[in-house]
Scaffold this motif. Structure first.
Motif, mmCIF file in Angstrom:
data_model
loop_
_atom_site.group_PDB
_atom_site.id
_atom_site.type_symbol
_atom_site.label_atom_id
_atom_site.label_comp_id
_atom_site.label_asym_id
_atom_site.label_seq_id
_atom_site.Cartn_x
_atom_site.Cartn_y
_atom_site.Cartn_z
ATOM 1 N N ARG A 54 14.600 -3.246 4.236
ATOM 2 C CA ARG A 54 13.589 -3.362 3.190
ATOM 3 C C ARG A 54 12.798 -4.664 3.336
ATOM 4 N N VAL A 55 11.499 -4.554 3.030
ATOM 5 C CA VAL A 55 10.593 -5.698 3.068
ATOM 6 C C VAL A 55 10.216 -6.032 1.630
ATOM 7 N N ALA A 96 9.336 -2.383 0.072
ATOM 8 C CA ALA A 96 8.989 -1.206 0.867
ATOM 9 C C ALA A 96 10.084 -1.026 1.902
ATOM 10 N N VAL A 97 10.371 0.253 2.248
ATOM 11 C CA VAL A 97 11.402 0.568 3.240
ATOM 12 C C VAL A 97 10.737 0.637 4.618
ATOM 13 N N MET A 98 11.324 -0.060 5.556
ATOM 14 C CA MET A 98 10.780 -0.132 6.919
ATOM 15 C C MET A 98 11.760 0.536 7.877
ATOM 16 N N LEU A 109 12.693 -10.324 4.283
ATOM 17 C CA LEU A 109 13.455 -9.119 4.606
ATOM 18 C C LEU A 109 14.785 -9.162 3.885
ATOM 19 N N ILE A 110 15.217 -8.012 3.371
ATOM 20 C CA ILE A 110 16.575 -7.880 2.864
ATOM 21 C C ILE A 110 17.230 -6.731 3.622
ATOM 22 N N ASP A 111 18.535 -6.608 3.509
ATOM 23 C CA ASP A 111 19.358 -5.698 4.317
ATOM 24 C C ASP A 111 19.525 -6.315 5.706
ATOM 25 N N ASP A 112 20.518 -5.818 6.419
ATOM 26 C CA ASP A 112 20.878 -6.367 7.723
ATOM 27 C C ASP A 112 19.995 -5.751 8.802
ATOM 28 N N ALA A 154 0.834 -1.211 0.000
ATOM 29 C CA ALA A 154 0.000 0.000 0.000
ATOM 30 C C ALA A 154 0.862 1.252 0.000
ATOM 31 N N LYS A 155 2.044 1.200 0.657
ATOM 32 C CA LYS A 155 2.967 2.330 0.710
ATOM 33 C C LYS A 155 4.366 1.822 0.384
ATOM 34 N N THR A 156 5.226 2.780 0.007
ATOM 35 C CA THR A 156 6.626 2.399 -0.274
ATOM 36 C C THR A 156 7.502 2.550 0.952
ATOM 37 N N GLN A 157 7.027 3.305 1.961
ATOM 38 C CA GLN A 157 7.800 3.492 3.183
ATOM 39 C C GLN A 157 6.882 3.336 4.394
#
Length: 667
Positions: A452-453, A467-469, A418-421, A380-383
């Protein structure tokens, strides 16, 4: 001789019997015989022992003339079954008894001639003879008395009739004679005779009477067993499709004590009758097939069952006429449905097909043409940003993310990752998109996480959605203020004015905001409010004037540093304040005047007296020196400046000077 059985010749001394003697009443007689010499008073006496010899004048006698004994037919040969006993009043051989069986009905018994013990010589059976009568004779071994010149050898005897009854023992178990297998059709009526159970018992009477019982296998009470006749009949209607066979554990029980039994597992096979209609496993089948496939594509396999057995259960399948049925073919034996033509989803998306076995059962097939995977999942959102407290427990859910995919079925199923640490702090449920903590959070270690998800479907041709979390960690008052030192030392001169700074303590708190703001206070050891502390800066200062002579040091048992969190947390430290001495006290003599009397004849060097002073100061400020400042103009006395000892330096003369007044100064 109280009974007068004997007489004696007074002249010759011959002893004779006057009455008949009885050996059984008295076997020995002791007589005292006295003799007298003339008419003098001279006497003498002697004892005469007379033995009464036994004659065989008493027969053996049984206590009873008849007796009865009962024995088991299982007794082995050699078993003592009876003891005959007779009594003979005679003695010796005349009283010795010999036993014998006078008349025998059977050679099954023998008797010990000396002891009278009757023994079995063989096994007896109730099936042949149930009782025996033995005539037992008791005969003595003596000789009869002599009644005439002719001696007749006639021995005395008595007889006893013993009836021996043989009892049957329940030593045979029933034995089944009937077969352990029976067949019955499933459509028989109630009360139908299924099987006749027969068992035999070789015992007699009640020991051989057999009754019949069902122990197990008849939990649903399908059968009833007549316990007397052994007839087994149906108590409920049978159904081969419900239960094909029964295993009844049947017991045959005799009426002996203790009772003996035998068991048999009776198998009853229920034979099938063609009484069942075929039934589909499902009334509605649903499946899907891809469009644009070549004819012959496998669609589904339908299946029906017939609870009958054998030929009665064989089935064939067919498709009933209906819309679109010509596009499919059915294998009549297996029930497999295949396409007969290529399908086009845009022309017709759903087919409803009916099939039926050869009798009356039907089922419906609902077939859907499947869509292609041509859409990607979208967030629904990018962030996304969320704030959480650092005291969350491991495994807590912080946010449920959701991405939508317009495709159907597996193509529309979204998986999350999830990606990124994330530093091992977070994970995501691949099916639900719920983000959870995987370890305890600590704002003081890391206050923000950004990662990021990813939302993916099963397609390998379309890109994934991301999306950025951002997770902000809010502070919790979980850290205690810590002093730089646990023990502080400082010194201050006495006499300083109030509000004089002494030292500054410092404590740090890793928390933020109010949770990390530190306040200082004195917890104990400052009872007279001698000191005060700046609550914000931690500066410790005097509150009153200090006097070394009154208190030389102060120890604050606890110096408290508290944060402003809720609830607050604190730590403590100990402070030692040493008061430094100032030379503000003069020496004081122990006495203002010293009076000493001394003879004029004392020699030079003699100790006259000693003066002493004290100083309340400490260290060098309290070190005292003594000096004579007047009264020793002619030098008669010597004063030790360190100890205050006064000694004679010149000879004294009373006529010259009777009194000296010395002024001594302590410095």
């Amino acid at each position: 001789d109280p009974h007068g059985k004997f007489s004696i010749d007074p002249q010759f001394g011959i002893i004779r019997t006057k009455k008949q003697l009885d050996h059984e009443a008295q076997s020995v007689v002791v007589l005292t015989v006295q003799s007298q010499l003339g008419n003098s008073h001279i006497y003498s006496s002697t004892q005469v022992n007379i033995s009464v010899t036994d004659i065989n004048d008493n027969p053996p006698v049984f206590l009873t003339k008849s007796d009865k004994v009962t024995i088991s037919h299982t007794q082995p040969p050699g078993t003592a079954v009876y003891i005959a006993h007779a009594e003979d009043k005679d003695s010796g051989l005349n009283g010795a008894i010999k036993y014998s069986i006078a008349s025998k009905q059977s050679n099954a018994f023998s008797i010990d001639p000396s002891l009278g013990v009757v023994n079995l010589t063989r096994t007896v059976f109730t099936e042949k003879q149930q009782e025996y009568t033995l005539h037992i004779a008791a005969e003595d071994c003596g000789s009869p008395p002599l009644t005439s010149l002719l001696m007749l050898t006639v021995r005395r005897l008595d007889s006893l009739a013993v009836k021996i009854v043989i009892l049957d023992v329940n030593d045979n178990s029933p034995s089944f004679m009937s077969l352990p297998l029976s067949y019955v059709m499933e459509d028989v009526e109630l009360g139908f005779l299924v099987h006749h159970i027969i068992a035999e018992d070789l015992d007699e009477g009640r020991n051989g009477q057999v009754t019949y019982h069902i122990l197990s296998g008849n939990e649903n009470k399908a059968f009833v067993l007549d316990k007397i006749t052994g007839l087994l009949t149906t108590a409920q209607l049978l159904d081969h499709e419900v239960q094909e066979h029964y295993s009844l554990t049947v017991m045959a029980l005799d009426d002996g004590s203790p009772a003996l039994s035998a068991t048999q597992v009776l198998t009853i096979v229920v034979l099938d009758v063609n009484d069942e209609t075929p039934v589909f496993l499902k009334q509605l089948y649903k499946t899907a097939v891809h469009e644009n496939r070549d004819p012959g594509e496998f669609v589904i396999k339908v299946e029906a069952v017939d609870r009958d057995a054998g030929l009665n259960s064989l089935l064939q399948y067919e498709i009933l006429p209906g819309a679109g049925y010509e596009k499919f073919k059915m294998d009549s034996d297996s029930g497999e449905l295949i396409t007969a033509a290529s399908l086009d989803r845009e022309t017709q998306e759903v087919f409803s097909i009916k099939g039926s076995p050869s009798r009356s059962s039907t089922a419906q097939l609902y077939l859907t043409v499947l869509d292609e995977n041509d859409h990607s999942p979208l967030f629904a959102k990018t962030q996304y940003q969320i704030s959480v407290t650092e005291d969350l427990e491991e495994g807590s859910a912080i946010l449920d993310l959701s991405a939508s995919d317009e495709d159907d079925g597996l193509n529309g199923e979204v998986t999350y990752s999830l990606i990124d640490d994330t530093y091992g702090a977070f994970a995501i449920d691949s099916a639900t998109g719920s983000i959870i903590t995987t370890k305890a959070l600590d704002r003081e270690t890391k206050s923000q996480y950004t990662f990021r998800v990813v939302a993916s479907d099963s397609s390998i041709h379309f890109p994934r959605s991301t999306a950025v979390m951002t997770v902000l960690i809010q502070d919790v008052n979980d850290n205690v203020p810590k002093f730089e030192q646990s023990y502080y030392k400082a010194s201050v001169w006495e006499g300083q004015s109030p509000k004089t700074d002494i030292l500054q303590v410092f404590a740090t708190d890793l928390d933020s905001g109010l949770n990390g703001e530190t306040e200082y206070s004195i917890l104990s050891g400052n009872e007279n409010a001698t000191f005060l502390i700046d609550s914000a800066r931690g500066i410790l200062a005097t509150n009153t004037g200090l006097d070394y002579e009154n208190t030389s040091s102060y120890r604050f048992l606890v110096l408290l540093a508290s944060d402003r969190g809720t609830p607050s947390s604190n730590s403590t430290a100990t402070v030692l304040i040493t008061v430094l001495d100032v030379n503000d006290n003069p020496p004081v003599f122990s006495s203002p005047e010293y009076h000493v009397h001394v003879k004029e004849s004392v020699p030079i060097g003699s100790h006259i007296t000693e003066v002493s002073a004290k100083d309340c100061d400490a260290g060098t400020n309290a070190g005292i020196t003594y000096a004579i400042i007047s009264g020793n103009d002619r030098g008669h006395f010597y004063l030790d400046g360190r100890t205050g000892s006064v000694n004679l330096k010149k000879t004294l003369d009373y006529e010259d000077t009777m009194k000296f007044t010395l002024i001594i100064q302590a410095t």
